[in-house]
Design a protein around this motif. Sequence first.
Motif, PDB file in Angstrom:
ATOM      1  N   VAL A 129       0.878  -1.100   0.072  1.00  0.00           N
ATOM      2  CA  VAL A 129       0.067   0.025   0.003  1.00  0.00           C
ATOM      3  C   VAL A 129       0.820   1.241  -0.048  1.00  0.00           C
ATOM      4  CG1 VAL A 129      -0.304  -0.007   2.383  1.00  0.00           C
ATOM      5  CG2 VAL A 129      -1.964   1.150   1.126  1.00  0.00           C
ATOM      6  N   LYS A 130       2.045   1.121   0.449  1.00  0.00           N
ATOM      7  CA  LYS A 130       2.995   2.300   0.760  1.00  0.00           C
ATOM      8  C   LYS A 130       3.789   2.552  -0.516  1.00  0.00           C
ATOM      9  CE  LYS A 130       3.017   2.699   5.477  1.00  0.00           C
ATOM     10  NZ  LYS A 130       3.273   3.976   6.310  1.00  0.00           N
ATOM     11  N   PHE A 131       3.757   1.626  -1.456  1.00  0.00           N
ATOM     12  CA  PHE A 131       4.455   1.835  -2.887  1.00  0.00           C
ATOM     13  C   PHE A 131       3.465   1.531  -4.159  1.00  0.00           C
ATOM     14  CE2 PHE A 131       7.087   0.077   0.599  1.00  0.00           C
ATOM     15  CZ  PHE A 131       8.276   0.821   0.456  1.00  0.00           C
ATOM     16  N   GLN A 132       2.449   2.399  -4.216  1.00  0.00           N
ATOM     17  CA  GLN A 132       1.530   2.353  -5.345  1.00  0.00           C
ATOM     18  C   GLN A 132       1.863   3.188  -6.480  1.00  0.00           C
ATOM     19  OE1 GLN A 132      -1.373   0.096  -5.525  1.00  0.00           O
ATOM     20  NE2 GLN A 132       0.017  -0.647  -4.140  1.00  0.00           N
ATOM     21  N   ASN A 133       2.604   4.240  -6.213  1.00  0.00           N
ATOM     22  CA  ASN A 133       2.597   5.324  -7.240  1.00  0.00           C
ATOM     23  C   ASN A 133       4.180   5.519  -7.041  1.00  0.00           C
ATOM     24  OD1 ASN A 133       0.086   5.886  -8.886  1.00  0.00           O
ATOM     25  ND2 ASN A 133      -0.704   6.323  -6.646  1.00  0.00           N
ATOM     26  N   VAL A 134       5.114   5.065  -7.448  1.00  0.00           N
ATOM     27  CA  VAL A 134       6.556   5.292  -7.140  1.00  0.00           C
ATOM     28  C   VAL A 134       7.128   5.710  -8.547  1.00  0.00           C
ATOM     29  CG1 VAL A 134       8.898   4.374  -6.325  1.00  0.00           C
ATOM     30  CG2 VAL A 134       6.530   3.336  -5.411  1.00  0.00           C
ATOM     31  N   ARG A 135       7.711   6.899  -8.390  1.00  0.00           N
ATOM     32  CA  ARG A 135       8.520   7.609  -9.284  1.00  0.00           C
ATOM     33  C   ARG A 135      10.076   7.429  -8.870  1.00  0.00           C
ATOM     34  NH1 ARG A 135       4.079  10.055  -8.463  1.00  0.00           N
ATOM     35  NH2 ARG A 135       2.881  10.944 -10.315  1.00  0.00           N
ATOM     36  N   SER A 136      10.306   7.276  -7.995  1.00  0.00           N
ATOM     37  CA  SER A 136      11.739   7.014  -7.324  1.00  0.00           C
ATOM     38  C   SER A 136      11.755   6.168  -6.095  1.00  0.00           C
ATOM     39  CB  SER A 136      12.547   8.305  -7.086  1.00  0.00           C
ATOM     40  OG  SER A 136      12.085   8.869  -6.173  1.00  0.00           O
ATOM     41  N   LEU A 137      12.912   5.368  -5.898  1.00  0.00           N
ATOM     42  CA  LEU A 137      12.979   4.855  -4.434  1.00  0.00           C
ATOM     43  C   LEU A 137      14.419   5.032  -4.197  1.00  0.00           C
ATOM     44  CD1 LEU A 137      11.890   2.414  -2.860  1.00  0.00           C
ATOM     45  CD2 LEU A 137      13.099   1.041  -4.333  1.00  0.00           C
ATOM     46  N   THR A 138      14.397   5.448  -2.863  1.00  0.00           N
ATOM     47  CA  THR A 138      15.802   5.563  -2.180  1.00  0.00           C
ATOM     48  C   THR A 138      15.813   4.249  -1.059  1.00  0.00           C
ATOM     49  OG1 THR A 138      15.630   8.026  -2.193  1.00  0.00           O
ATOM     50  CG2 THR A 138      17.150   7.026  -0.767  1.00  0.00           C
ATOM     51  N   ILE A 139      17.115   3.898  -1.168  1.00  0.00           N
ATOM     52  CA  ILE A 139      17.076   2.463  -0.326  1.00  0.00           C
ATOM     53  C   ILE A 139      18.614   2.715   0.573  1.00  0.00           C
ATOM     54  CG2 ILE A 139      17.926   0.093  -0.157  1.00  0.00           C
ATOM     55  CD1 ILE A 139      16.629  -0.099  -3.135  1.00  0.00           C
ATOM     56  N   PHE A 140      18.172   2.698   1.969  1.00  0.00           N
ATOM     57  CA  PHE A 140      19.368   3.059   2.753  1.00  0.00           C
ATOM     58  C   PHE A 140      19.625   1.826   3.459  1.00  0.00           C
ATOM     59  CE2 PHE A 140      20.175   4.647   7.211  1.00  0.00           C
ATOM     60  CZ  PHE A 140      21.575   4.874   7.066  1.00  0.00           C
ATOM     61  N   ILE A 141      20.872   1.226   3.192  1.00  0.00           N
ATOM     62  CA  ILE A 141      21.471   0.116   4.003  1.00  0.00           C
ATOM     63  C   ILE A 141      22.098   0.692   5.373  1.00  0.00           C
ATOM     64  CG2 ILE A 141      23.080  -1.891   4.049  1.00  0.00           C
ATOM     65  CD1 ILE A 141      22.235  -2.211   0.900  1.00  0.00           C
ATOM     66  N   GLU A 142      21.747   0.569   6.427  1.00  0.00           N
ATOM     67  CA  GLU A 142      21.938   1.025   7.720  1.00  0.00           C
ATOM     68  C   GLU A 142      23.288   0.195   8.200  1.00  0.00           C
ATOM     69  OE1 GLU A 142      19.620   3.122  11.033  1.00  0.00           O
ATOM     70  OE2 GLU A 142      18.963   1.412  10.746  1.00  0.00           O
ATOM     71  N   ASP A 143      23.133  -1.030   8.292  1.00  0.00           N
ATOM     72  CA  ASP A 143      24.332  -1.848   8.512  1.00  0.00           C
ATOM     73  C   ASP A 143      24.313  -3.332   8.110  1.00  0.00           C
ATOM     74  OD1 ASP A 143      21.788  -3.054   9.694  1.00  0.00           O
ATOM     75  OD2 ASP A 143      22.375  -2.533  11.796  1.00  0.00           O
TER      76      ASP A 143
END
Length: 177
Positions: A129-143
């Motif tokens: 439900v949070k990823f329905q109209n995605v134009r860009s994705l930022t991915i943070f690998i924390e550890d």
Amino acid sequence: MSAAESATAIHRNQVDLLDFIDWSGVECLNQSSSHPLPNALKQGYREDEGLNLESDADEQLLFYIPFTQVIKLHSFVVMGSEEDGPKTVKLFANREHMGFSNVSDFPPSDTVVLSQDNLKGKPVIVKYVKFQNVRSLTIFIEDNQSGLEITKVQKIALYGSTVETTDMKGLKKIEDH
């Protein structure tokens, strides 16, 4: 888990979103110059176990992936080793211009702690439900899994579908008579 098993875990209507990535806008912060993001993300490179993405100054990685059209993200795969593979992954939909200094200022669209099965190729299903109209994705690998100084990512794959949209520029204005 074999490649065939991991492929069947992806929902039938979902496709690899690789063809919809706008490569000219892809960015990765804290990547090693000798082990950059394309090693883990691009077709052909990500299947080569000898190639990987590595962090540089510390264990964190932050990358921005714009798409050529609006997508719905269903799941993703992040592969790595049991020791230096990613552990905590935070996803941000439609959040541009993030850096390490402000990544904690925004609530992530989803946060996942990767299991050993995930690191071997088991897909992670996102909060759809949070990823329905995605134009860009930022991915943070924390550890990473063992708290090591360098994080290594062997493969990143994004699965979902495109959103049918109308190209408003292509429509002609109807003249009043």
